[in-house]
Design a protein around this motif. Structure first.
Motif, short mmCIF file in Angstrom:
data_model
loop_
_atom_site.label_atom_id
_atom_site.label_comp_id
_atom_site.label_asym_id
_atom_site.label_seq_id
_atom_site.Cartn_x
_atom_site.Cartn_y
_atom_site.Cartn_z
N THR A 268 55.26 -41.59 11.70
CA THR A 268 55.45 -42.64 10.69
C THR A 268 56.86 -42.59 10.14
O THR A 268 57.43 -41.52 9.94
N PRO B 239 50.86 -38.33 6.93
CA PRO B 239 50.40 -39.28 7.95
C PRO B 239 49.59 -38.58 9.03
O PRO B 239 49.71 -37.36 9.23
N ASN C 221 54.57 -47.95 3.56
CA ASN C 221 53.57 -46.98 4.03
C ASN C 221 53.10 -46.07 2.90
O ASN C 221 52.97 -44.85 3.07
N TYR D 133 58.98 -43.67 6.83
CA TYR D 133 58.89 -44.08 5.42
C TYR D 133 60.26 -44.60 5.01
O TYR D 133 61.26 -43.87 5.05
#
Length: 813
Positions: free
Chosen positions: A611, A607, A582, A613
Motif C-alpha cells: 500500500t 495494511p 487509505n 499512503y
C-alpha cells in the motif's frame, strides 16, 4: 556502251540469284506457330493402339484441341510464357540468347482414369501435330535445316521401356522415315516388369542413372496418381521426371524439291494410367546451322556457345588464339574462356545424314568495371538538389538504381554519367548499372549516400501554463513534446517578447523550473541537421510569492509481515492543512489542521497488502499541493508444507523435504533436532533407529530476512518391525471422521505397486497405487452394506525387497 550493258546484266543476275537463294532458304509458313494457331499444321488425338480423331489442315484460327473423348486440353499453342509446375522451366524458351517467341504444349496430365470406365483401360492418350514441308528446290549441297527445341514431363509408369510414356519426333521423306532425324525420348527401365493373365507388366526398375545421363531429373512436385486405384481417390507420388529445353536440328537439303513430313507426338504409357506431355518450339530460320552466343565476349570470363543438337552426331569446335575451351568440346554446347583478342569460332556437327557447319566472328572486351558514384551529401527534406557523378567505370551505363533501405532497389532511367537527386524526403543510396558489352556481366557501382534530415519542428511545451509558488520543488517540470530535431538551448523571457539564452546551455527535452521570483516565459530552440532552426510553443509560468508546502516522511518506506504494522513520522514545516489517503488501515493521523511549524504526525500503518499512503499538504495562498508517499511492502502469509505424516521402520533413513510458498523464506529451522543430520536446511535426513516403537513430531519454520515466517509439522511413527504393508481388518465408513477410509499402511515402503479390493464374487471394486488414497465403501457412488471383502496389495521397501500381502477386511455400517 557495251561495258555499261554488261554491268547492268551482271547486277540483275546477282539480284535474281540473291532472291532465289533467299526463297530457297526461307522457312515454311507458321512452322514456328508465329500465327498464334495451328495454321498449316495437321493434328490428331486418340488412344494408344486405338481410335483416333483427325484435325486436318488448314486449322486456321485453331489454337486449342481437347484430349480424345475429354474436355481437357490436349494440344495448345502458347503465345505467352509461363513456368511448368513440374519442371520449373519456362514454357516458351530462350536458349543462349535466341528467343523462340512461341511454342506448343502437346499432351496433359490426363490419364485413362479420367475416362472413368469400369473396364480394363483402353490405352493411354496420344496426341500429335504434323507439318508437310515442301522443301525448296536448289542445290543439295546447300543446307536447309529445321531446328526445334523440346522440354519433357513424363510420369514413370514402372513398365518395360517400350510401354513407358514417350515423346517422339519423326521426319518422313519419300523413302520413309529418316531415322537419323527421328529420335524418341522416354524413361528407361531395366525391363524387369512381370505380368500375367493379360495384365500389362508393371514393377520395372527405373534406370535412373541412364535417365539422368539423358538429361532427366526427378521433380519435387507430387502428382495425384490413380494407377491401380480402380477409379479411387488416388495417391500422391513423387514419380514425375522432367527434361529442360534442348535444341535439335536436322538437314533436309538432300530432299530439295520434295515433300517431307515432320511429326511430334506425346503418348501416355500403353495401359494409359501414366501421363506424358511435351513443349515444342521451332526456329524460324532454315538457312543452316547457327552458332548461338555473344559476338562480344568478355575476356577471362566463362562464356557459353551452342548449336542445336544433331542426333548421333560428332562435334568439332575451333576458337580464336588465346581462347580456351573449358568444357563440351565434343558436344553441341561449349564453355570457353575468351582471351584478350577476337577472332572466329567454328562449329561442325556430322552424322550419317547431315554435315553442318557455321562460323561466328567474335571480339573480346575487358571485364566490366562498375566504378563508383561521388556526391555524398546531407540535405533537408523536400526542396533539395544533389548532383551525383559516376567515375572510374569501364563499360556502358545501363541505368541507375536507388534504395532507401539498402535491400529494395528501384530503377532510374538515366544512362549518363550524372544524375541529379532532388526533392528527397528520406535518406537514399544511389548506384549505377554498368556493362561492358553483352558478353560481360552487369555490375553495380560503389554507392553514394544522400542523407536527408527531417525538417525541424519546434514541438509543444507541456504544460503550456501553470503557477509556481516560492521555493516550489514539485510539479515544476516543463516537457517538450512532438518535436523534430535536437534541442540547441532553452530560452526565457519576462515579457514574452525579448528572449535570452540559458547559460550554461541546456539541451535537455525537459526543464525543472526553480529560483523563479516573477512570472516567466520559456521556449526551446531546435535544429534538425542541416535544416533551418525552429522554436517550440511558449510555456508561461505564473509566480505566486507564497511558500510552497513542505513536509517529510520518515522512513519513506517499510517492509512488514502479514498481520503486523509499521510506524511512520511525518513532519510538516510549511503548510496549513493536510490529508491522508487509505485511512482505513492508517491510525493516529491527526485532524488535518496545522497549528504551528514544525507539525509532527506519528501514525501507524497496518495494511494486508502492498500500500502507498499519500500525504497531501496545502499552504493557504499557494494553489499547489505537496504530495509525499510512504510505501509499505507486505509479505503475504507464508505457507509451509513439511510433508504427509508417515510411518517408517527403525532402521530406515527418512528423507524430509519442505515446500514453501515464498522463495524468500529460505532460512529454515527444524525442531526437535532428534536424529536430523542438519536442522537448518530444507531437506534433512532423519535416522531414528533408537526410537523404535515411538512417534516423533517435527516442526519446521521458514523465515525471510525481515523475520516473516511460516510453520508446519510432520508426524513420524517408528515401527520396530521389518518393512511391511499393514491393512486394517475392518473400517466404518459412516462419516464420523474416524476409520471412514480403508487405506494400506506402508511401513518402510518406498513405492506401492497396487492395492486392490474385491467383492465376494471376485469383482474388482477399488484399486490404487497411491498410499494416500483409499476406499470409502461405495461402488459407483452407491454405499455398500456390511460385508466382507478381499484385498491384495504389493509394494517395494526401501531396500528393494518386493512385499505382497492379501487378506480380508470387513465393512461395518
Amino acid at each position: 556502251m557495251a561495258r555499261f550493258m554488261i554491268i547492268i546484266i551482271t547486277s540483275l543476275l546477282a539480284s535474281w540469284f540473291s532472291a532465289v537463294h533467299c526463297q530457297n532458304q526461307s522457312c515454311p509458313f507458321n512452322i514456328n506457330f508465329s500465327a498464334g494457331d495451328l495454321s498449316s499444321w495437321a493434328a490428331q488425338t486418340g488412344l494408344v493402339g486405338g481410335a483416333t480423331r483427325q484435325y486436318p489442315t488448314p486449322n486456321s484460327g485453331v489454337s486449342v484441341i481437347p484430349e480424345y473423348s475429354l474436355s481437357k486440353t490436349g494440344i495448345q499453342v502458347l503465345t505467352a510464357g509461363g513456368i511448368d509446375k513440374f519442371g520449373g522451366f519456362p514454357t516458351i524458351p530462350v536458349i543462349n540468347g535466341y528467343s523462340f517467341g512461341y511454342s506448343i504444349k502437346l499432351g496433359s496430365e490426363a490419364t485413362s482414369w479420367d475416362l472413368q470406365g469400369n473396364e480394363r483401360s483402353p490405352g493411354g492418350f496420344v496426341r500429335s501435330v504434323t507439318y508437310t514441308v515442301n522443301v525448296p528446290a536448289g542445290s543439295p549441297s546447300e543446307p536447309y535445316t529445321m531446328t526445334y527445341a523440346y522440354a519433357l514431363v513424363l510420369e514413370n509408369g514402372t513398365h518395360n521401356s517400350n510401354q513407358q510414356p514417350e515423346f517422339t519426333a519423326t521426319v518422313k521423306g519419300p523413302g520413309g522415315i529418316i531415322t537419323c532425324a527421328s529420335p524418341s525420348y522416354y524413361l528407361p527401365t531395366l525391363n524387369n516388369a512381370l505380368g500375367g493373365n493379360d495384365q500389362t507388366p508393371t514393377g520395372a526398375t527405373l534406370d535412373s542413372a541412364a535417365a539422368i545421363a539423358d538429361g532427366f531429373s526427378l521433380s519435387s512436385t507430387l502428382f495425384l496418381s490413380h494407377a491401380g486405384q480402380n477409379n479411387g481417390n488416388g495417391t500422391l507420388l513423387q514419380d514425375v521426371w522432367t527434361k529442360p529445353w534442348t535444341e535439335v536440328t536436322f538437314d533436309l537439303s538432300p530432299y530439295r524439291g520434295q515433300q517431307v513430313t515432320l511429326t511430334f507426338e506425346a503418348s501416355n504409357c500403353t495401359p494409359g494410367a501414366h501421363f506424358a506431355y511435351a513443349y515444342i518450339a521451332l526456329r524460324n530460320d532454315c538457312s543452316g546451322l547457327k552458332i548461338s552466343g555473344y559476338g562480344e565476349a568478355c575476356s577471362n570470363t566463362n562464356t557459353v556457345y551452342s548449336i542445336p543438337a544433331l542426333a548421333n552426331s560428332a562435334y568439332t569446335w575451333t576458337v580464336p588464339a588465346g581462347w580456351t575451351i573449358i568444357s563440351g568440346d565434343n558436344s553441341n554446347i561449349i564453355t570457353v574462356k575468351p582471351g584478350t583478342t577476337g577472332g572466329i569460332i567454328t562449329a561442325q556437327e556430322k552424322n550419317t545424314c547431315a554435315d553442318l557447319r557455321d562460323t561466328i566472328t567474335v571480339t573480346s572486351l575487358p571485364p566490366t568495371v562498375a566504378g563508383f558514384v561521388t556526391g555524398n551529401n546531407t540535405v533537408c527534406e523536400d526542396a533539395n538538389n544533389t548532383i551525383l557523378t559516376l567515375n572510374g567505370e569501364t563499360g556502358n551505363i545501363l541505368g541507375w538504381i536507388s534504395s532507401t533501405d539498402g535491400l529494395r532497389w528501384s530503377p532510374i532511367t538515366n544512362t549518363t554519367h550524372q544524375y541529379t537527386a532532388h526533392n528527397l524526403d528520406s535518406t537514399t543510396q544511389y548506384r549505377a548499372l554498368v556493362q561492358n558489352g553483352s558478353g560481360c556481366s552487369i555490375d553495380t557501382s560503389g554507392p553514394a549516400l544522400v542523407t536527408v534530415n527531417p525538417r525541424t519542428n519546434g514541438g509543444n511545451l507541456d504544460p503550456s501554463q501553470f503557477t509556481i509558488c516560492s521555493s516550489q520543488t514539485q510539479q515544476n517540470v516543463i516537457a517538450l513534446k512532438g518535436s523534430v530535431g535536437q534541442v540547441q538551448n532553452w530560452q526565457y523571457s519576462y515579457d514574452g517578447t525579448n528572449w535570452s539564452d540559458f547559460s550554461p546551455v541546456n539541451i535537455n527535452t525537459s526543464l525543472s523550473v526553480s529560483s523563479v521570483n516573477q512570472t516567466t516565459y520559456y521556449r526551446t530552440l531546435l535544429k534538425s541537421g542541416v535544416c533551418p532552426a525552429d522554436t517550440s510553443t511558449v510555456a508561461k509560468v505564473n509566480f505566486v510569492n507564497t511558500p510552497f508546502p513542505s513536509a517529510t516522511i520518515h522512513p519513506d518506506s517499510a517492509s512488514i509481515c502479514y498481520g503486523t504494522n509499521a510506524a511512520l513520522k511525518a513532519v510538516i514545516t510549511a503548510g496549513t492543512n493536510y490529508a491522508w489517503n487509505n485511512t482505513a488501515t492508517l491510525t493516529n493521523t491527526g485532524n488535518g489542521q496545522v497549528n504551528s511549524w514544525p507539525y509532527v504526525i506519528q501514525a501507524t500503518a497496518a495494511p494486508l497488502q502492498n500500500t502507498d499512503y499519500i500525504l497531501s499538504v496545502t499552504n493557504a495562498g499557494c494553489p499547489n499541493i505537496l504530495l509525499d508517499t510512504f510505501h509499505v511492502f507486505v509479505t503475504q502469509p507464508i505457507t509451509v508444507f513439511a510433508g504427509n505424516d508417515t510411518s517408517i521402520v527403525a532402521s530406515q533413513p527418512l528423507q524430509l523435504n519442505i515446500r514453501v510458498s515464498d522463495s524468500l523464506a529460505n532460512q529454515y529451522t527444524w525442531l526437535p533436532g532428534t536424529g536430523l543430520d542438519d536442522i537448518h536446511i530444507a531437506n534433512p535426513v532423519a535416522n531414528l533407529s533408537n526410537m523404535a516403537g515411538s512417534t516423533i513430531i517435527y516442526t519446521v519454520r521458514a523465515t525471510t530476512e525481515e523475520g516473516c515466517f511460516g510453520e508446519d509439522n510432520i508426524k513420524v511413527m517408528v515401527f520396530a518391525t521389518e518393512p511391511d504393508i499393514f491393512v486394517p481388518s475392518a473400517f466404518t465408513p459412516n462419516g464420523d471422521g474416524r476409520n471412514d477410509i480403508l487405506r494400506p499402511i506402508g511401513v518402510g515402503i518406498s513405492q506401492l505397486y497396487y492395492f486392490r479390493i474385491y467383492n465376494r464374487w471376485g469383482q474388482l471394486v477399488f484399486s490404487t497405487s497411491n498410499m494416500e488414497n483409499g476406499w470409502d465403501g461405495s461402488i459407483n457412488g452407491i454405499l455398500q452394506t456390511t460385508n466382507t471383502y478381499a484385498y491384495v496389495t504389493q509394494g517395494v521397501d526401501y531396500t528393494g525387497r518386493i512385499i505382497t500381502k492379501k487378506g480380508t477386511v470387513t465393512l461395518i455400517r
